[in-house]
Every structure is written in structure tokens, then in C-alpha cells.
Design a protein around this motif. Structure first.
Motif, mmCIF file in Angstrom:
data_model
loop_
_atom_site.group_PDB
_atom_site.id
_atom_site.type_symbol
_atom_site.label_atom_id
_atom_site.label_comp_id
_atom_site.label_asym_id
_atom_site.label_seq_id
_atom_site.Cartn_x
_atom_site.Cartn_y
_atom_site.Cartn_z
ATOM 1 N N VAL A 11 0.669 -1.115 -0.148
ATOM 2 C CA VAL A 11 0.042 -0.018 -0.096
ATOM 3 C C VAL A 11 0.806 1.262 0.077
ATOM 4 O O VAL A 11 1.869 1.164 0.309
ATOM 5 C CB VAL A 11 -0.954 0.182 1.260
ATOM 6 C CG1 VAL A 11 -1.965 -1.045 1.010
ATOM 7 C CG2 VAL A 11 -0.124 0.184 2.543
ATOM 8 N N GLN A 12 0.283 2.336 -0.269
ATOM 9 C CA GLN A 12 1.042 3.512 -0.367
ATOM 10 C C GLN A 12 0.881 4.145 0.857
ATOM 11 O O GLN A 12 -0.071 3.902 1.926
ATOM 12 C CB GLN A 12 0.462 4.571 -1.214
ATOM 13 C CG GLN A 12 0.801 4.244 -2.793
ATOM 14 C CD GLN A 12 0.275 5.206 -3.829
ATOM 15 O OE1 GLN A 12 -0.760 5.921 -3.536
ATOM 16 N NE2 GLN A 12 0.798 5.098 -5.035
ATOM 17 N N THR A 13 1.747 5.110 1.606
ATOM 18 C CA THR A 13 1.674 6.141 2.626
ATOM 19 C C THR A 13 0.427 6.376 2.879
ATOM 20 O O THR A 13 -0.242 7.043 1.879
ATOM 21 C CB THR A 13 2.662 7.149 2.638
ATOM 22 O OG1 THR A 13 4.112 6.371 2.664
ATOM 23 C CG2 THR A 13 2.587 7.822 3.870
ATOM 24 N N ARG A 18 -6.193 -4.470 6.636
ATOM 25 C CA ARG A 18 -6.812 -5.056 7.530
ATOM 26 C C ARG A 18 -6.333 -6.580 7.559
ATOM 27 O O ARG A 18 -6.405 -7.302 6.803
ATOM 28 C CB ARG A 18 -8.243 -5.504 7.761
ATOM 29 C CG ARG A 18 -9.022 -5.836 8.754
ATOM 30 C CD ARG A 18 -10.356 -5.822 8.853
ATOM 31 N NE ARG A 18 -10.945 -6.774 7.959
ATOM 32 C CZ ARG A 18 -12.398 -7.361 8.021
ATOM 33 N NH1 ARG A 18 -13.246 -6.738 9.097
ATOM 34 N NH2 ARG A 18 -12.683 -8.285 7.498
ATOM 35 N N LEU A 19 -5.456 -6.970 8.461
ATOM 36 C CA LEU A 19 -4.846 -8.091 8.702
ATOM 37 C C LEU A 19 -5.874 -8.996 9.442
ATOM 38 O O LEU A 19 -6.857 -8.638 10.478
ATOM 39 C CB LEU A 19 -3.559 -8.007 9.460
ATOM 40 C CG LEU A 19 -2.405 -7.371 9.067
ATOM 41 C CD1 LEU A 19 -1.279 -7.388 9.861
ATOM 42 C CD2 LEU A 19 -2.217 -7.669 7.723
ATOM 43 N N LEU A 85 -1.044 4.293 7.280
ATOM 44 C CA LEU A 85 0.435 3.279 7.407
ATOM 45 C C LEU A 85 1.398 4.237 6.707
ATOM 46 O O LEU A 85 1.213 5.003 6.074
ATOM 47 C CB LEU A 85 -0.051 2.337 6.357
ATOM 48 C CG LEU A 85 -0.940 0.895 6.974
ATOM 49 C CD1 LEU A 85 -1.098 0.102 5.968
ATOM 50 C CD2 LEU A 85 -0.044 0.482 7.880
ATOM 51 N N LYS A 86 2.478 3.932 7.581
ATOM 52 C CA LYS A 86 3.904 4.604 7.231
ATOM 53 C C LYS A 86 4.602 3.761 6.654
ATOM 54 O O LYS A 86 4.758 2.545 6.951
ATOM 55 C CB LYS A 86 4.434 5.372 8.447
ATOM 56 C CG LYS A 86 3.343 6.154 9.135
ATOM 57 C CD LYS A 86 3.994 6.737 10.797
ATOM 58 C CE LYS A 86 2.745 7.607 11.323
ATOM 59 N NZ LYS A 86 3.563 7.969 12.664
ATOM 60 N N PRO A 87 6.023 4.062 5.741
ATOM 61 C CA PRO A 87 6.877 3.461 5.452
ATOM 62 C C PRO A 87 7.561 2.284 6.743
ATOM 63 O O PRO A 87 7.814 1.274 6.348
ATOM 64 C CB PRO A 87 7.759 4.275 5.014
ATOM 65 C CG PRO A 87 6.925 5.433 4.185
ATOM 66 C CD PRO A 87 5.843 5.481 5.230
ATOM 67 N N GLU A 88 7.776 3.208 7.521
ATOM 68 C CA GLU A 88 8.127 2.366 8.837
ATOM 69 C C GLU A 88 7.584 1.160 9.411
ATOM 70 O O GLU A 88 7.880 0.531 10.298
ATOM 71 C CB GLU A 88 8.491 3.346 9.952
ATOM 72 C CG GLU A 88 7.579 4.108 10.419
ATOM 73 C CD GLU A 88 7.494 5.541 9.713
ATOM 74 O OE1 GLU A 88 7.902 5.696 8.471
ATOM 75 O OE2 GLU A 88 7.401 6.670 10.693
ATOM 76 N N ASP A 89 6.215 1.133 8.933
ATOM 77 C CA ASP A 89 5.331 -0.144 9.381
ATOM 78 C C ASP A 89 5.531 -1.314 8.547
ATOM 79 O O ASP A 89 5.139 -2.400 8.673
ATOM 80 C CB ASP A 89 3.749 0.305 9.232
ATOM 81 C CG ASP A 89 3.341 1.470 9.970
ATOM 82 O OD1 ASP A 89 2.747 2.063 9.671
ATOM 83 O OD2 ASP A 89 3.762 1.272 11.248
ATOM 84 N N THR A 90 6.508 -0.967 7.484
ATOM 85 C CA THR A 90 6.936 -1.953 6.590
ATOM 86 C C THR A 90 7.621 -3.202 7.378
ATOM 87 O O THR A 90 8.411 -3.130 8.096
ATOM 88 C CB THR A 90 7.788 -1.768 5.490
ATOM 89 O OG1 THR A 90 7.090 -0.875 4.531
ATOM 90 C CG2 THR A 90 8.130 -2.769 4.630
ATOM 91 N N VAL A 121 4.812 -0.665 2.883
ATOM 92 C CA VAL A 121 4.268 0.567 2.738
ATOM 93 C C VAL A 121 4.992 1.444 1.777
ATOM 94 O O VAL A 121 6.268 1.522 2.352
ATOM 95 C CB VAL A 121 3.876 1.268 4.023
ATOM 96 C CG1 VAL A 121 3.239 2.625 3.774
ATOM 97 C CG2 VAL A 121 3.059 0.143 4.751
ATOM 98 N N SER A 122 4.875 1.809 0.648
ATOM 99 C CA SER A 122 5.656 2.589 -0.143
ATOM 100 C C SER A 122 5.450 4.099 0.229
ATOM 101 O O SER A 122 4.464 4.545 0.466
ATOM 102 C CB SER A 122 5.240 2.427 -1.694
ATOM 103 O OG SER A 122 4.113 2.677 -1.909
ATOM 104 N N SER A 123 6.695 4.789 0.010
ATOM 105 C CA SER A 123 6.732 6.424 0.248
ATOM 106 C C SER A 123 6.341 6.993 -0.861
ATOM 107 O O SER A 123 6.187 6.507 -2.148
ATOM 108 C CB SER A 123 8.001 6.593 0.632
ATOM 109 O OG SER A 123 9.082 6.144 -0.339
#
Length: 123
Positions: A11-13, A18-19, A85-90, A121-123
Motif C-alpha cells: 500500500v502507499q503511505t 486489515r490483517l 500506514l507509514k513506510p516504517e510499518d513495513t 508501505v511505499s513512500s
């Protein structure tokens, strides 16, 4: 107990995922369920968990206000709704079950683990 985590993806930033954590053979109702994540080169960390009795929840500071854990006993599934979501959630996200009804973020306290699901999560 054979937990199965699903729902990951790319997903994008700012996006959402939903897991789901389910077990086709055993009921999850008697267990504390925790969500953990592990990024490359980092230790596995507790993200959120939910008790079996009173629905008490815990969230890591890094996800508070963005992630929501819930359980649907009728569907035998525990969810982790992830918003903003943020890239650091990757990371690879795992669900785990604990027999003792005390919420915990220590991986060592959990008795059963599912396979992971990748969240990118892509930036």
C-alpha cells in the motif's frame, strides 16, 4: 492450534490494510491474541494484543491511534485494522496465541504462532 495470518500487501503511505488471524481447527476464544511485526534486521516487536476475557487491549506507542485490534468470536478471527500506514510499518506481521489470560507484548510469552504476512508501505 494452527494460526493463519492474512491480509498483508503493498500500500502507499496513508493507506489501510486489515490483517486477519484465524484458525480453522481450534477456537481462538480461550487465548490472548497478539500481533507482532519484524522488519529486516530488527527484532520482533509487539504491536497489539487483546485479552480473551474482558477485551482489554494494548497498543505499541508507534501505532496508537492508527491501528485497532478486535476479535470476532463468531468468525473465530482476530483483526488488526491498520490505517494511516507509514513506510516504517513495513514488516512481516505475525499473530500469536497465549494460553494465560494476561496481555503481553513479549514474544516469549506466546505459545502458538502463525506464519507471517508481509506488509509493505511505499513512500
Amino acid at each position: 492450534v494452527q494460526l493463519q495470518a492474512s491480509g498483508g500487501g503493498l500500500v502507499q503511505t496513508g493507506g489501510s490494510l486489515r490483517l486477519s488471524c484465524a484458525d480453522s481447527g481450534f477456537t481462538l476464544e480461550p487465548y490472548v491474541i497478539g500481533w507482532f511485526r519484524q522488519a529486516p534486521g530488527k527484532e520482533r516487536e509487539g504491536v497489539s494484543c487483546i485479552s480473551r476475557s474482558d477485551g482489554s487491549t494494548y497498543y505499541a506507542e508507534s501505532v496508537k491511534g492508527r491501528f485497532t485490534i478486535s476479535r470476532d468470536n463468531a468468525k473465530n478471527t482476530v483483526y488488526l485494522q491498520m490505517n494511516s500506514l507509514k513506510p516504517e510499518d513495513t514488516a512481516v506481521f505475525y499473530c500469536a496465541a497465549r494460553r494465560i489470560d494476561i496481555i503481553s507484548t513479549s514474544p516469549n510469552d506466546y505459545d502458538y504462532w502463525g506464519q507471517g504476512t508481509q506488509v509493505t508501505v511505499s513512500s
